[in-house]
Motif scaffolding. Structure first.
Motif, PDB file in Angstrom:
ATOM      1  N   LYS A  72       0.834  -1.206   0.000  1.00  0.00           N
ATOM      2  CA  LYS A  72       0.000   0.000   0.000  1.00  0.00           C
ATOM      3  C   LYS A  72       0.868   1.254   0.000  1.00  0.00           C
ATOM      4  O   LYS A  72       0.623   2.194  -0.769  1.00  0.00           O
ATOM      5  N   HIS A  73       1.907   1.257   0.831  1.00  0.00           N
ATOM      6  CA  HIS A  73       2.805   2.428   0.874  1.00  0.00           C
ATOM      7  C   HIS A  73       3.550   2.594  -0.447  1.00  0.00           C
ATOM      8  O   HIS A  73       3.775   3.723  -0.896  1.00  0.00           O
ATOM      9  N   ASN A  76      -7.233   3.993   0.481  1.00  0.00           N
ATOM     10  CA  ASN A  76      -7.829   2.848  -0.202  1.00  0.00           C
ATOM     11  C   ASN A  76      -8.377   3.245  -1.570  1.00  0.00           C
ATOM     12  O   ASN A  76      -8.266   2.496  -2.541  1.00  0.00           O
ATOM     13  N   MET A  77      -8.964   4.443  -1.650  1.00  0.00           N
ATOM     14  CA  MET A  77      -9.500   4.934  -2.915  1.00  0.00           C
ATOM     15  C   MET A  77      -8.375   5.117  -3.941  1.00  0.00           C
ATOM     16  O   MET A  77      -8.500   4.704  -5.099  1.00  0.00           O
ATOM     17  N   ILE A  78      -7.259   5.672  -3.503  1.00  0.00           N
ATOM     18  CA  ILE A  78      -6.132   5.904  -4.409  1.00  0.00           C
ATOM     19  C   ILE A  78      -5.530   4.571  -4.850  1.00  0.00           C
ATOM     20  O   ILE A  78      -5.195   4.390  -6.030  1.00  0.00           O
ATOM     21  N   CYS A  79      -5.406   3.628  -3.925  1.00  0.00           N
ATOM     22  CA  CYS A  79      -4.874   2.308  -4.280  1.00  0.00           C
ATOM     23  C   CYS A  79      -5.767   1.619  -5.310  1.00  0.00           C
ATOM     24  O   CYS A  79      -5.266   1.018  -6.269  1.00  0.00           O
ATOM     25  N   ARG A  80      -7.078   1.692  -5.110  1.00  0.00           N
ATOM     26  CA  ARG A  80      -8.009   1.093  -6.066  1.00  0.00           C
ATOM     27  C   ARG A  80      -7.870   1.743  -7.437  1.00  0.00           C
ATOM     28  O   ARG A  80      -7.867   1.058  -8.465  1.00  0.00           O
ATOM     29  N   MET A  81      -7.773   3.077  -7.441  1.00  0.00           N
ATOM     30  CA  MET A  81      -7.643   3.791  -8.707  1.00  0.00           C
ATOM     31  C   MET A  81      -6.353   3.386  -9.416  1.00  0.00           C
ATOM     32  O   MET A  81      -6.339   3.200 -10.639  1.00  0.00           O
ATOM     33  N   ALA A  82      -5.265   3.232  -8.669  1.00  0.00           N
ATOM     34  CA  ALA A  82      -3.988   2.848  -9.265  1.00  0.00           C
ATOM     35  C   ALA A  82      -4.045   1.422  -9.804  1.00  0.00           C
ATOM     36  O   ALA A  82      -3.524   1.139 -10.888  1.00  0.00           O
ATOM     37  N   GLN A  83      -4.686   0.522  -9.069  1.00  0.00           N
ATOM     38  CA  GLN A  83      -4.775  -0.873  -9.511  1.00  0.00           C
ATOM     39  C   GLN A  83      -5.662  -1.034 -10.732  1.00  0.00           C
ATOM     40  O   GLN A  83      -5.440  -1.915 -11.558  1.00  0.00           O
ATOM     41  N   MET A  84      -6.651  -0.166 -10.858  1.00  0.00           N
ATOM     42  CA  MET A  84      -7.562  -0.248 -11.999  1.00  0.00           C
ATOM     43  C   MET A  84      -7.036   0.526 -13.207  1.00  0.00           C
ATOM     44  O   MET A  84      -7.665   0.551 -14.263  1.00  0.00           O
ATOM     45  N   GLY A  85      -5.897   1.199 -13.055  1.00  0.00           N
ATOM     46  CA  GLY A  85      -5.291   1.916 -14.163  1.00  0.00           C
ATOM     47  C   GLY A  85      -5.924   3.258 -14.456  1.00  0.00           C
ATOM     48  O   GLY A  85      -5.825   3.762 -15.568  1.00  0.00           O
ATOM     49  N   GLN A  86      -6.586   3.857 -13.480  1.00  0.00           N
ATOM     50  CA  GLN A  86      -7.244   5.144 -13.690  1.00  0.00           C
ATOM     51  C   GLN A  86      -6.290   6.322 -13.517  1.00  0.00           C
ATOM     52  O   GLN A  86      -6.647   7.447 -13.824  1.00  0.00           O
ATOM     53  N   LEU A  87      -5.097   6.064 -13.015  1.00  0.00           N
ATOM     54  CA  LEU A  87      -4.142   7.143 -12.792  1.00  0.00           C
ATOM     55  C   LEU A  87      -3.087   7.133 -13.888  1.00  0.00           C
ATOM     56  O   LEU A  87      -2.357   6.162 -14.057  1.00  0.00           O
ATOM     57  N   SER A  88      -3.010   8.213 -14.646  1.00  0.00           N
ATOM     58  CA  SER A  88      -2.004   8.297 -15.696  1.00  0.00           C
ATOM     59  C   SER A  88      -0.773   9.055 -15.207  1.00  0.00           C
ATOM     60  O   SER A  88       0.336   8.795 -15.665  1.00  0.00           O
ATOM     61  N   THR A  89      -0.972   9.986 -14.297  1.00  0.00           N
ATOM     62  CA  THR A  89       0.144  10.742 -13.718  1.00  0.00           C
ATOM     63  C   THR A  89       0.002  10.734 -12.202  1.00  0.00           C
ATOM     64  O   THR A  89      -0.994  10.255 -11.654  1.00  0.00           O
ATOM     65  N   LYS A  90       1.007  11.298 -11.542  1.00  0.00           N
ATOM     66  CA  LYS A  90       0.934  11.386 -10.083  1.00  0.00           C
ATOM     67  C   LYS A  90      -0.158  12.370  -9.672  1.00  0.00           C
ATOM     68  O   LYS A  90      -0.400  13.367 -10.353  1.00  0.00           O
ATOM     69  N   ILE A  91      -0.795  12.077  -8.552  1.00  0.00           N
ATOM     70  CA  ILE A  91      -1.852  12.947  -8.038  1.00  0.00           C
ATOM     71  C   ILE A  91      -1.196  14.140  -7.359  1.00  0.00           C
ATOM     72  O   ILE A  91      -0.370  13.981  -6.461  1.00  0.00           O
ATOM     73  N   SER A  92      -1.577  15.339  -7.793  1.00  0.00           N
ATOM     74  CA  SER A  92      -1.042  16.555  -7.190  1.00  0.00           C
ATOM     75  C   SER A  92      -1.816  16.881  -5.920  1.00  0.00           C
ATOM     76  O   SER A  92      -2.816  16.245  -5.596  1.00  0.00           O
ATOM     77  N   GLU A  93      -1.341  17.882  -5.224  1.00  0.00           N
ATOM     78  CA  GLU A  93      -2.003  18.285  -3.983  1.00  0.00           C
ATOM     79  C   GLU A  93      -3.424  18.783  -4.243  1.00  0.00           C
ATOM     80  O   GLU A  93      -4.342  18.482  -3.491  1.00  0.00           O
ATOM     81  N   GLN A  94      -3.617  19.524  -5.328  1.00  0.00           N
ATOM     82  CA  GLN A  94      -4.955  20.028  -5.653  1.00  0.00           C
ATOM     83  C   GLN A  94      -5.915  18.883  -5.986  1.00  0.00           C
ATOM     84  O   GLN A  94      -7.082  18.914  -5.597  1.00  0.00           O
ATOM     85  N   GLU A  95      -5.439  17.877  -6.703  1.00  0.00           N
ATOM     86  CA  GLU A  95      -6.287  16.724  -7.008  1.00  0.00           C
ATOM     87  C   GLU A  95      -6.628  15.951  -5.734  1.00  0.00           C
ATOM     88  O   GLU A  95      -7.744  15.445  -5.591  1.00  0.00           O
TER      89      GLU A  95
END
Length: 129
Positions: free
Chosen positions: A43-44, A75-94
């Motif tokens: 997770k980390h 958990n939400m970010i991990c799910r998004m990463a595992q499902m391939g929804q993240l193309s770039t790193k999440i910024s502070e504003q996101e």
């Protein structure tokens, strides 16, 4: 919220608690603990790859004050990463936008503090002189 990862973590935690209180097999408890530690490390790792440094700092600060909210966002970010929804790193504003969406989903706590100033004003020590 039907999250298979969350359900798996709950099942592992339940098994861990049963092993601790039920006096189960020590080898099984040790293996369970190692699995939990491996899951936390994974997770980390996912979070360090998915979040920018500023966003990671903000999430850690939130984790200090509201751990349940931070866990939901992690958990939400991990799910998004595992499902391939993240193309770039999440910024502070996101991350702030994700937090706002989590705030809307969480129930509002209606805790209030009531202070009666009149009673405190009538109770003076100077009247006894």
């Amino acid at each position: 919220m039907n999250d298979p990862e969350l359900e798996r973590i709950r099942q592992q935690r339940l098994a861990e608690l049963q092993a601790q209180h039920g006096g189960g097999d020590p080898n099984q408890a040790k293996a369970q603990q190692e699995r939990m530690q491996a899951m936390e490390e994974a997770k980390h790792s996912i979070l360090s790859q998915a979040l920018s440094q500023d966003a990671r700092t903000r999430l850690n600060i939130i984790k200090l004050s509201k751990p349940e909210k931070a866990t939901m966002v992690e958990n939400m970010i991990c799910r998004m990463a595992q499902m391939g929804q993240l193309s770039t790193k999440i910024s502070e504003q996101e991350l702030i936008q994700l937090l706002e969406s989590v705030n809307q989903q969480m129930p509002k706590s209606s805790s209030t503090v009531k202070f009666d100033r009149r009673r405190a004003a009538l109770d003076s020590d100077e009247d006894d002189l």
